[in-house]
Design an enzyme around this catalytic site. Sequence first.
Site, mmCIF file in Angstrom:
data_model
loop_
_atom_site.group_PDB
_atom_site.id
_atom_site.type_symbol
_atom_site.label_atom_id
_atom_site.label_comp_id
_atom_site.label_asym_id
_atom_site.label_seq_id
_atom_site.Cartn_x
_atom_site.Cartn_y
_atom_site.Cartn_z
ATOM 1 N N ASP A 100 0.362 -8.304 19.022
ATOM 2 C CA ASP A 100 1.520 -9.013 19.535
ATOM 3 C C ASP A 100 1.746 -10.183 18.574
ATOM 4 O OD1 ASP A 100 3.670 -9.957 20.932
ATOM 5 O OD2 ASP A 100 2.691 -9.957 22.883
HETATM 6 C C1 BGC Z 1 6.226 -10.568 22.966
HETATM 7 C C2 BGC Z 1 6.384 -9.110 22.587
HETATM 8 C C3 BGC Z 1 7.513 -8.962 21.588
HETATM 9 C C4 BGC Z 1 7.242 -9.860 20.383
HETATM 10 C C5 BGC Z 1 8.313 -9.802 19.323
HETATM 11 C C6 BGC Z 1 6.098 -11.465 21.743
HETATM 12 O O1 BGC Z 1 6.123 -12.808 22.115
HETATM 13 O O2 BGC Z 1 5.087 -10.712 23.782
HETATM 14 O O3 BGC Z 1 6.639 -8.321 23.710
HETATM 15 O O4 BGC Z 1 7.641 -7.625 21.208
HETATM 16 O O5 BGC Z 1 7.127 -11.209 20.821
HETATM 17 O O6 BGC Z 1 9.483 -10.384 19.768
#
Ligand code: BGC
Length: 766
Positions: free
Chosen positions: A232
């Site tokens: 993530d």
């Molecule tokens: C979120 C993800 C997301 C990523 C990119 C993160 O903060 O938890 O679900 O895909 O950001 O935007």
Amino acid sequence: MTGKEIKELVCKMTLEEKASMLSGADFWHTQKIERLKIPEIMVSDGPHGLRKQADLADHLGVNESIQAVCFPSGCALASTFNRSLLEEQGRALGEECQAQDVAVLLGPAMNIKRSPLCGRNFEYLSEDPYLSGQLAAAIVHGVQSRQIGCCPKHFAMNNQETHRLNVSAEADERTIREIYLAGFEHVVKEEKPWTMMCSYNRINGTYSAANRWLLQDVLRQEWGFDGFVMSDWAAVDERIEDLLAGLNLEMPGNGGVNDKRVCEAVKDGMIEESVLDKCVEEILQIVFRCHRNRNHAAIFDLEKDHELSRRVAQEAFVLLKNNGALPLSEQEDVVFIGQYAKKPRYQGGGSSHVNSFRVTSAVEAAAGMEHVSFVQGFFDEKDLIDVQLEKEAVEAAKRAKAAVIFAGLPDSFECEGYDRTHMRMPHSQNHLISEVAKAQPNTIVLLHNGSPVEMPWINEVAAVLECYLGGQAVGSAQIDLLFGKVNPSGKLAETFPVKLEDNPSYLNFPGERNRAEYREGIFVGYRYYDTKKQDVLFPFGHGLSYTTFEYKNMTLSKTDIRDTDTITVSVDVTNTGRCAGKETVQLYIAAEGGSVIRPMKELKGFEKTYLKPGETKRVEFVLSKRSFAYWEERLSDWHAESGRYRILIGKSSRDIVLEQSVQFQSDISIPAVYDMNTTLGEIVSNPKLCGFLKVMEELLGSDMPKLFFEEEQGGAAEREAITLEMRNATALDTPLRSIIGFGTGAVSYETLEELVVQLNRWSGGM
Ligand code: BGC
């Protein structure tokens, strides 16, 4: 490119080039290496619409993305209970990605709704792992059929936003396997997603990104995952540890800092270069697969997808209550009350936020309907009762035949990044609903929210339609359902508790000091409420229709089953009402007795079917050992105990209409290990040990304890003090070591040790 060619390519890469592949080139791209003709790929959010950022990038949905179609959010998708519809939505998203040169879509988001408070519940599917897994698989199937990779997230146990970057989610393995991994397991095994996103949090102390058990043992070895795992955004804690644990790609980039550390680690001999090679190979497999499958002719048909979004919403909305006020007549005066009729809340905030190319409100969708009027009722920026607006709403409601209040949670109440602290709607809206309901018996509430709310006015209103966050075509779908052009068919994918305190995680959510102990264990959602016979506002699986359905003729293909068997359960469903509609038949399994603690019932099948008035269809479910199984830690495997199981067919988890039972005979025995603390009861209850009592008698002689008492002993006073039941319970609860304590000295410790050795030998198969 074949595996061999990729290996050869990796051989040509320098150490630095390899290390550079391990992190993003920027916020959304993988690294490209022109010298070796290694192209980049683009990944983009999100689960229910494309958030492709062409210019300024961020992971919170702050900067604008290209215009796209916002489908209903995960909470609403799940309540469709419709695999083929979600697969169709997946195909549309896949086509949008192809047309926009996005190779991997960052979704579905499929964490379990442990608490109704989780700020990101609106993105997630369900409190039930079977339902989450089935629906996420349908989405992945659809997207990947268009040769776009999916990225199921957040793997795993990202069930709260509080301290999400470093909280440790703590649970026993059975809970983790049965509740928090089972959905992911299904998706990985059945759909082979091209990538996975590991979560921010720790699991029992270890970050997901550094969790070798999770990423290697479970994901790759057990489930056969063959894509790459990305972090993530900024979830990496220790790059070298994460690399060794099986994390391929660090997202977004890290400005090269961690790439250098990886090079140094290889040079210092801390990691073998072969580890790096394997990691890069796994990334390149997918990168080249994406490029091989680019479809430059793909069309991004916004209009078509908008209509699809409307169809999904039609099936997502759940009719929670209806005393006959719905459907409405177009010939009678209806007043729409509330901000969300004009400016609907149809999606949540954060990384899933889509730049919708159009949003249709109910007021817009009702344009041309001469009997529909609108009054503002409330503004949602501040939770203050606006006396003037409320008065106007009450007056308008009095004049009309029905009042429809478009209420729900403001954006500030639920969002990625923080959790809710209560389950209430704004006081001003609750007040407005009660006041209008006093003036108008036909008051209908339409809810716009990503997670359950308390409904203090539930007995005052005539009907409630839960619209969740219904996507950009929300208003059209609302009009379709309100006026009966479409029959509601959504079912709740989560329980609505009466109040927050009823939720099983209540005492341990969001935990303390970065630790969230999942003390409710496997008792999440209806598994808890139904086992506890706890009153709920609306149960899991609940959802009404404008027609009625009758279930009949439940049959089982067999009633005695073994580990390798499958069994088919069939049931006839008839539409006994006056309009066409869809019904979701649900199958739950309840273990009877058994030696392990199990929930009262668990969902193991569901089928949605369309029926014209008077029509009957036969619905079928195929069950296998897994449908009856729990995670047995002693076997490190799924296990179904021998015994009886009830198969329940229902309209919700609380509305079971048919049932039959089967006898399961397992071929697997759990190796028992006996020691001095083994009780006599444990010995007697093992059928394999019935002959062993003779051996015991020989070894223990006169100190052989009496195991069963059939008659009351002693005089009246003694019988009053010690009942027959107590004698028997005490005898069976006696551990082997107590034979010495209660004995006459005839038995030595050596003899007891010998007994334990023989006991283990006997239970091992004699
Ligand atoms: C979120 C993800 C997301 C990523 C990119 C993160 O903060 O938890 O679900 O895909 O950001 O935007």
